[in-house]
Write a protein that holds these residues in place. Structure first.
Motif, PDB file in Angstrom:
ATOM      1  N   THR A  46       0.822  -1.208   0.000  1.00  0.00           N
ATOM      2  CA  THR A  46       0.000   0.000   0.000  1.00  0.00           C
ATOM      3  C   THR A  46       0.853   1.253   0.000  1.00  0.00           C
ATOM      4  N   GLY A  50       0.359   1.267  -3.690  1.00  0.00           N
ATOM      5  CA  GLY A  50      -1.096   1.192  -3.591  1.00  0.00           C
ATOM      6  C   GLY A  50      -1.798   1.894  -4.732  1.00  0.00           C
ATOM      7  N   LEU A 101      -8.179  -1.269  -2.107  1.00  0.00           N
ATOM      8  CA  LEU A 101      -7.552  -0.820  -3.348  1.00  0.00           C
ATOM      9  C   LEU A 101      -8.347  -1.270  -4.562  1.00  0.00           C
ATOM     10  N   LYS A 208      -6.226   4.589  -1.627  1.00  0.00           N
ATOM     11  CA  LYS A 208      -4.934   4.295  -1.016  1.00  0.00           C
ATOM     12  C   LYS A 208      -4.941   4.722   0.451  1.00  0.00           C
TER      13      LYS A 208
END
Length: 449
Positions: A46, A50, A101, A208
């Motif tokens: 991430t 991300g 995501l 994100k």
């Protein structure tokens, strides 16, 4: 590289000012069939990629994340949470973050112990290779930058670089995590000359941000007790929650300026004369030569000429080259029977034909493209009865753009004949690669049929 994540580190504002000066190429998904992301720990995917994961998945690209460890060592001093409990929590957080995501992102977990990938890099290599083999078309491989400062990140980055160098159907992007924290925005060590930028839409940036928030054990305190502080606090998170995601592309060859700076600090370069390691390695290199004498030898990256001087006892004519001027003055004094020329190889390849080419401790300073071009030059200028001798350090080197193992593997892949000698030990790898007219020592002397 050592750092303490509990220290404030470089301010995000300092990087903002620096990033405005970076002339980055855009991240281009066109031409890729799939995206494969390597995450040493939950939240690395991430923090580092991300936005790329979400953007690629939105565009219909298959995205898979390989999670190396469950990050159970993130809070070693916690008085409230055991490593096993952390592993269970972080596994759930990882799945939740990927869902934030994009729900179509897939993942696999290797179960390597936290800070344990150095002991089993083949586990990651085999897993990534299997995914690449199963993916038709070009894969965009996204992994930590090998210079990021965390041991797991370094090894994961090295594995990814090795696989990308071995395959023609892989494009590599590397993401920084801890470099934002320890690196100096006024004089950065990271390879920003290779920077790639991915602008994030407000929607992707919001996802994100939600994905990072899903890593609750890392962004929130485990408890009010000392040892349970968040690992990714707001200051560190700010590096990653920009409206642009930053990556490094394929490393370029080490620059002449960096070698000039090295020799300005250390005129002898490395301890070639005093180190037993260097003296022993030099003896092994010379002992591996299959002939007692050569007509014409080329040494690529001769530095201060210690090995060059030894080669003049084995060859009628020796030419030493180096990218920097400073060591060549010392080399000429040390090896007066040799010739020397300053040259940035492969662009400034010297004229001539050689029955011995020596490439010692230089291949890993070349980009993958420049290494291939160097190999092409050697093959074109090597006599039929000649050999290439390549010897390279196998441990990490912060100044290198690849590794000794990567160089040796690429030489073996590109060379049209099997190695005459291949010597591997913990510290270095040495290969003697023959021309078509080279025979074994025993056959040359009539001792064997």
């Amino acid at each position: 590289m050592s750092f303490d994540h509990r220290e404030p580190g470089t301010a995000p504002e300092a990087w903002t000012a620096f990033l405005e000066t970076v002339a980055a190429r855009p991240v281009d998904l066109a031409g890729s069939a799939a995206v494969l992301v390597v995450a040493p720990h939950p939240d690395d995917e991430t923090l580092g990629a991300g936005g790329l994961i979400a953007t690629a998945a939105d565009a219909g690209f298959p995205v898979h994340v390989v999670l190396v460890s469950l990050g159970e060592g993130s809070h070693p001093d916690s008085p409230t949470t055991t490593p096993d409990e952390l592993a269970r929590r972080r596994a759930v957080e990882f799945r939740d973050a990927l869902t934030e995501l994009h729900p179509d992102v897939t993942a696999s977990s290797l179960g390597v112990p936290d800070v344990g990938i150095r002991e089993q890099p083949e586990t990651l290599r085999d897993a990534v290779a299997a995914r690449l083999d199963a993916t038709p078309g070009r894969t965009l491989l996204v992994a930590p930058w090998r210079g990021d400062g965390h041991r797991d990140h370094r090894v994961a980055g090295e594995v990814a670089e090795t696989l990308a160098a071995e395959r023609d159907d892989v494009t590599l992007l590397s993401y920084p995590i801890w470099a934002w924290h320890w690196d100096d925005a006024d004089a950065p060590a990271a390879p920003w000359d290779t920077a790639r930028a991915l602008p994030l839409t407000p929607g992707v940036l919001g996802r994100k941000r939600s994905a990072l928030a899903a890593h609750r054990s890392q962004v929130l305190p485990l408890s009010p007790s000392p040892g349970d502080e968040p690992v990714v606090d707001e200051r560190h998170g700010a590096h990653h929650l920009r409206d642009t995601e930053w990556f490094f592309g394929t490393p370029r060859s080490r620059s002449r300026e960096s070698f000039d700076a090295h020799y300005a600090r250390k005129p002898e370069g490395w301890d070639f004369d005093g180190s037993w390691y260097e003296r022993r390695k030099r003896a092994v290199t010379l002992a591996a030569l299959p002939r007692e004498r050569y007509r014409s030898a080329l040494e690529i990256g001769c530095a201060t000429g210690v090995l060059t001087a030894a080669l003049t006892d084995r060859a009628d004519d020796v030419l030493g080259t180096d990218i920097a001027a400073a060591p060549l003055a010392r080399a000429q004094v040390r090896a007066p029977r040799a010739r020397f020329v300053q040259a940035a190889l492969p662009d400034e390849w010297p004229d001539g034909a050689w029955d011995l080419v020596v490439m010692s401790e230089v291949g890993y300073y070349l980009s993958a493209e420049d290494l291939d071009r160097t190999i092409d030059h050697v093959l074109a200028s090597l006599a039929d009865d000649g050999v290439l001798v390549a010897c390279h350090w196998r441990h990490p080197d912060d100044e290198a753009v690849s590794s000794g193992d990567v160089v040796d593997a690429r030489l073996a892949e590109r060379w049209p004949r099997a190695a005459l000698v291949r010597h591997v030990e913990d510290d270095f790898v040495l290969s003697v690669l023959p021309g078509p007219g080279v025979r074994s020592v025993a056959r040359t002397e009539g001792l064997a049929p």
